[in-house]
Design a protein around this motif. Structure first.
Motif, PDB file in Angstrom:
ATOM      1  N   VAL A 196       0.854  -1.186   0.000  1.00  0.00           N
ATOM      2  CA  VAL A 196       0.000   0.000   0.000  1.00  0.00           C
ATOM      3  C   VAL A 196       0.892   1.239   0.000  1.00  0.00           C
ATOM      4  N   ILE A 197       0.609   2.169  -0.923  1.00  0.00           N
ATOM      5  CA  ILE A 197       1.372   3.405  -1.058  1.00  0.00           C
ATOM      6  C   ILE A 197       0.385   4.572  -1.039  1.00  0.00           C
ATOM      7  N   GLY A 198       0.736   5.645  -0.355  1.00  0.00           N
ATOM      8  CA  GLY A 198      -0.196   6.769  -0.322  1.00  0.00           C
ATOM      9  C   GLY A 198       0.427   8.056   0.163  1.00  0.00           C
ATOM     10  N   MET A 199      -0.413   9.100   0.217  1.00  0.00           N
ATOM     11  CA  MET A 199      -0.002  10.432   0.657  1.00  0.00           C
ATOM     12  C   MET A 199      -0.908  10.901   1.788  1.00  0.00           C
ATOM     13  N   VAL A 200      -0.317  11.595   2.738  1.00  0.00           N
ATOM     14  CA  VAL A 200      -1.067  12.140   3.873  1.00  0.00           C
ATOM     15  C   VAL A 200      -0.536  13.533   4.196  1.00  0.00           C
ATOM     16  N   ALA A 201      -1.247  14.239   5.068  1.00  0.00           N
ATOM     17  CA  ALA A 201      -0.825  15.579   5.476  1.00  0.00           C
ATOM     18  C   ALA A 201       0.517  15.516   6.204  1.00  0.00           C
ATOM     19  N   LYS A 202       1.264  16.608   6.143  1.00  0.00           N
ATOM     20  CA  LYS A 202       2.566  16.669   6.820  1.00  0.00           C
ATOM     21  C   LYS A 202       2.424  16.553   8.334  1.00  0.00           C
ATOM     22  N   THR A 203       1.240  16.836   8.843  1.00  0.00           N
ATOM     23  CA  THR A 203       1.015  16.765  10.285  1.00  0.00           C
ATOM     24  C   THR A 203       0.686  15.348  10.758  1.00  0.00           C
ATOM     25  N   ALA A 204       0.410  14.430   9.834  1.00  0.00           N
ATOM     26  CA  ALA A 204       0.039  13.061  10.220  1.00  0.00           C
ATOM     27  C   ALA A 204       1.242  12.347  10.845  1.00  0.00           C
ATOM     28  N   ARG A 205       1.020  11.741  12.008  1.00  0.00           N
ATOM     29  CA  ARG A 205       2.094  11.012  12.695  1.00  0.00           C
ATOM     30  C   ARG A 205       1.913   9.502  12.646  1.00  0.00           C
ATOM     31  N   GLU A 206       0.707   9.054  12.247  1.00  0.00           N
ATOM     32  CA  GLU A 206       0.455   7.609  12.234  1.00  0.00           C
ATOM     33  C   GLU A 206      -0.645   7.284  11.234  1.00  0.00           C
ATOM     34  N   VAL A 207      -0.414   6.259  10.419  1.00  0.00           N
ATOM     35  CA  VAL A 207      -1.417   5.727   9.492  1.00  0.00           C
ATOM     36  C   VAL A 207      -1.612   4.251   9.821  1.00  0.00           C
ATOM     37  N   THR A 208      -2.866   3.832   9.949  1.00  0.00           N
ATOM     38  CA  THR A 208      -3.174   2.420  10.198  1.00  0.00           C
ATOM     39  C   THR A 208      -3.768   1.804   8.943  1.00  0.00           C
ATOM     40  N   CYS A 209      -3.122   0.747   8.464  1.00  0.00           N
ATOM     41  CA  CYS A 209      -3.612   0.005   7.304  1.00  0.00           C
ATOM     42  C   CYS A 209      -4.346  -1.238   7.802  1.00  0.00           C
ATOM     43  N   HIS A 210      -5.563  -1.414   7.339  1.00  0.00           N
ATOM     44  CA  HIS A 210      -6.390  -2.562   7.741  1.00  0.00           C
ATOM     45  C   HIS A 210      -6.381  -3.605   6.625  1.00  0.00           C
ATOM     46  N   TRP A 211      -6.124  -4.863   7.025  1.00  0.00           N
ATOM     47  CA  TRP A 211      -6.104  -5.945   6.044  1.00  0.00           C
ATOM     48  C   TRP A 211      -7.433  -6.701   6.073  1.00  0.00           C
ATOM     49  N   LYS A 212      -7.710  -7.410   5.024  1.00  0.00           N
ATOM     50  CA  LYS A 212      -9.011  -8.075   4.876  1.00  0.00           C
ATOM     51  C   LYS A 212      -9.248  -9.178   5.904  1.00  0.00           C
ATOM     52  N   ASP A 213      -8.192  -9.706   6.498  1.00  0.00           N
ATOM     53  CA  ASP A 213      -8.378 -10.753   7.508  1.00  0.00           C
ATOM     54  C   ASP A 213      -8.532 -10.179   8.915  1.00  0.00           C
ATOM     55  N   GLY A 214      -8.596  -8.849   9.034  1.00  0.00           N
ATOM     56  CA  GLY A 214      -8.795  -8.229  10.340  1.00  0.00           C
ATOM     57  C   GLY A 214      -7.532  -7.720  10.996  1.00  0.00           C
ATOM     58  N   ARG A 215      -6.379  -8.124  10.514  1.00  0.00           N
ATOM     59  CA  ARG A 215      -5.128  -7.636  11.082  1.00  0.00           C
ATOM     60  C   ARG A 215      -4.831  -6.212  10.585  1.00  0.00           C
ATOM     61  N   THR A 216      -3.856  -5.568  11.210  1.00  0.00           N
ATOM     62  CA  THR A 216      -3.506  -4.193  10.840  1.00  0.00           C
ATOM     63  C   THR A 216      -1.988  -4.020  10.809  1.00  0.00           C
ATOM     64  N   ALA A 217      -1.563  -2.959  10.176  1.00  0.00           N
ATOM     65  CA  ALA A 217      -0.159  -2.536  10.202  1.00  0.00           C
ATOM     66  C   ALA A 217      -0.150  -1.037  10.449  1.00  0.00           C
ATOM     67  N   VAL A 218       0.800  -0.572  11.236  1.00  0.00           N
ATOM     68  CA  VAL A 218       0.874   0.842  11.593  1.00  0.00           C
ATOM     69  C   VAL A 218       2.124   1.455  10.966  1.00  0.00           C
ATOM     70  N   ALA A 219       1.933   2.528  10.215  1.00  0.00           N
ATOM     71  CA  ALA A 219       3.043   3.293   9.649  1.00  0.00           C
ATOM     72  C   ALA A 219       3.212   4.556  10.475  1.00  0.00           C
ATOM     73  N   GLU A 220       4.416   4.801  10.974  1.00  0.00           N
ATOM     74  CA  GLU A 220       4.693   5.968  11.803  1.00  0.00           C
ATOM     75  C   GLU A 220       5.682   6.892  11.108  1.00  0.00           C
ATOM     76  N   ARG A 221       5.649   8.151  11.520  1.00  0.00           N
ATOM     77  CA  ARG A 221       6.541   9.161  10.938  1.00  0.00           C
ATOM     78  C   ARG A 221       7.976   8.850  11.314  1.00  0.00           C
ATOM     79  N   THR A 222       8.860   8.780  10.300  1.00  0.00           N
ATOM     80  CA  THR A 222      10.261   8.473  10.555  1.00  0.00           C
ATOM     81  C   THR A 222      11.129   9.130   9.499  1.00  0.00           C
ATOM     82  N   ASP A 223      12.391   9.375   9.855  1.00  0.00           N
ATOM     83  CA  ASP A 223      13.334   9.967   8.919  1.00  0.00           C
ATOM     84  C   ASP A 223      14.414   8.981   8.482  1.00  0.00           C
TER      85      ASP A 223
END
Length: 263
Positions: A196-223
Motif C-alpha cells: 500500500v502506497i499513499g499520501m497524507v498531510a505533513k502533520t500526520a504522525r500515524e497511518v493504520t492500514c487494515h487488512w481483509k483478515d482483520g489484522r492491521t499494520a501501523v506506519a509511523e513518521r520516521t526519517d
C-alpha cells in the motif's frame, strides 16, 4: 530675470537638499512579512528594488560599498539542472524482502520545464527510465508542470511506476486527508494488494492500514530506516511539497482493506 539668474537660484536650492539612502531593506522586510499570501509578488518586488540599489551605489550614495552591492544584486534564474528538470530528486520510501528478492518503493520528483526545449529533454529522460507522465502526450504538455512518480521495484526487474501525476502546483493535504493505492509486492501471479502506497498531510504522525483478515499494520513518521520501519512508515519526500508519503505491507495470505490517519 535672466537665464543666468535662474541657473544660480536652482544651484543654491540644490545645495540645500539632502539625499538619503533608498529604504531598500525596509521594502524587502515588508515583502517577507507578506510572503505567506503574496510570495510571488513580494519576491519580484524585492528583486527589482535590489537591482535599483546596485545602480544607486555606483553613483556614490552612502552605504554603497562592494559588500552592499553584492548583497543586493539580483541572482540569475536557476538552471534546469538546479531545478531538477533532467534528473529528478529521488527518495526511497520503503524496502524489504519478498520471495527471496528485495522489493523497494521510491518517489521521484521532476522540476517543471520552462520552455519546449527543456520539456523535450525531460520527456526523453523520463522515457529512458520507462516513465510516462500523466496526461502528457507530447513534451510541450509538461511545460510549467511538476511531475512525480512512485515506483515499485523487485529483484532485477526494472522499477515500474504505480502512482504518478503532473501538476502546476502541489495540493496541500491537511487533517486526515489521504490518497492511497494497493499493488503487488513482486511481479507475476502472486496475491495483489499486499503493498500500500499513499499520501497524507505533513502533520500526520500515524497511518493504520487494515487488512481483509482483520489484522492491521501501523506506519509511523520516521526519517531513517530500521527493521521496524522498513515495511511500514511515513516519510518526507525531497522536492515534494504539501504532503508526506507512506507505505504499508500486508502479511502473506491477506490483502489491503482500508487505511486511515489515526494520529
Amino acid at each position: 530675470m535672466s537665464q543666468t539668474d535662474i541657473a544660480l537660484l536652482l544651484a543654491d536650492a540644490a545645495d540645500e537638499v539632502e539625499i538619503g539612502i533608498a529604504p531598500v531593506q525596509a521594502v524587502i522586510r515588508g515583502g517577507r512579512r507578506r510572503r505567506a499570501r503574496r510570495w510571488a509578488v513580494a519576491s519580484v518586488t524585492a528583486l527589482v528594488v535590489a537591482g535599483t540599489t546596485g545602480a544607486l551605489a555606483v553613483t556614490g550614495l552612502p552605504g554603497g560599498g562592494p559588500a552592499d552591492r553584492q548583497a543586493h544584486v539580483a541572482k540569475p534564474p536557476a538552471s534546469a539542472e538546479a531545478r531538477h528538470v533532467y534528473e529528478p530528486q529521488r527518495t526511497e520510501l520503503g524496502r524489504g524482502t519478498y520471495r527471496g528478492k528485495e522489493w523497494s518503493v521510491g518517489v521521484q520528483v521532476w522540476g517543471a520545464p520552462r520552455n519546449e526545449a527543456e520539456a523535450e529533454r525531460q520527456f526523453e529522460a523520463m522515457a529512458g527510465l520507462g516513465l510516462e507522465p500523466a496526461d502528457a502526450h507530447k513534451p510541450a504538455d509538461l511545460i510549467g508542470k511538476i511531475s512525480f512518480f512512485a515506483t515499485r521495484g523487485w529483484g532485477d526487474h526494472r522499477p515500474q511506476q504505480v502512482m504518478f501525476n503532473s501538476v502546476e502546483k502541489f495540493e496541500r493535504y491537511s487533517g486526515k486527508d489521504m490518497e492511497s493505492m494497493a499493488t503487488r509486492l513482486g511481479y507475476g501471479g502472486e496475491t495483489s494488494g499486499r503493498l500500500v502506497i499513499g499520501m497524507v498531510a505533513k502533520t500526520a504522525r500515524e497511518v493504520t492500514c487494515h487488512w481483509k483478515d482483520g489484522r492491521t499494520a501501523v506506519a509511523e513518521r520516521t526519517d531513517g530506516f530500521s527493521l521496524r520501519t522498513m515495511g511500514s512508515a511515513i516519510r518526507s519526500i525531497d522536492g515534494f511539497q504539501g504532503a508526506n508519503w507512506f507505505v504499508c505491507t500486508a502479511p502473506a495470505g491477506t490483502s489491503f482493506g482500508s487505511a486511515e490517519v489515526t494520529k
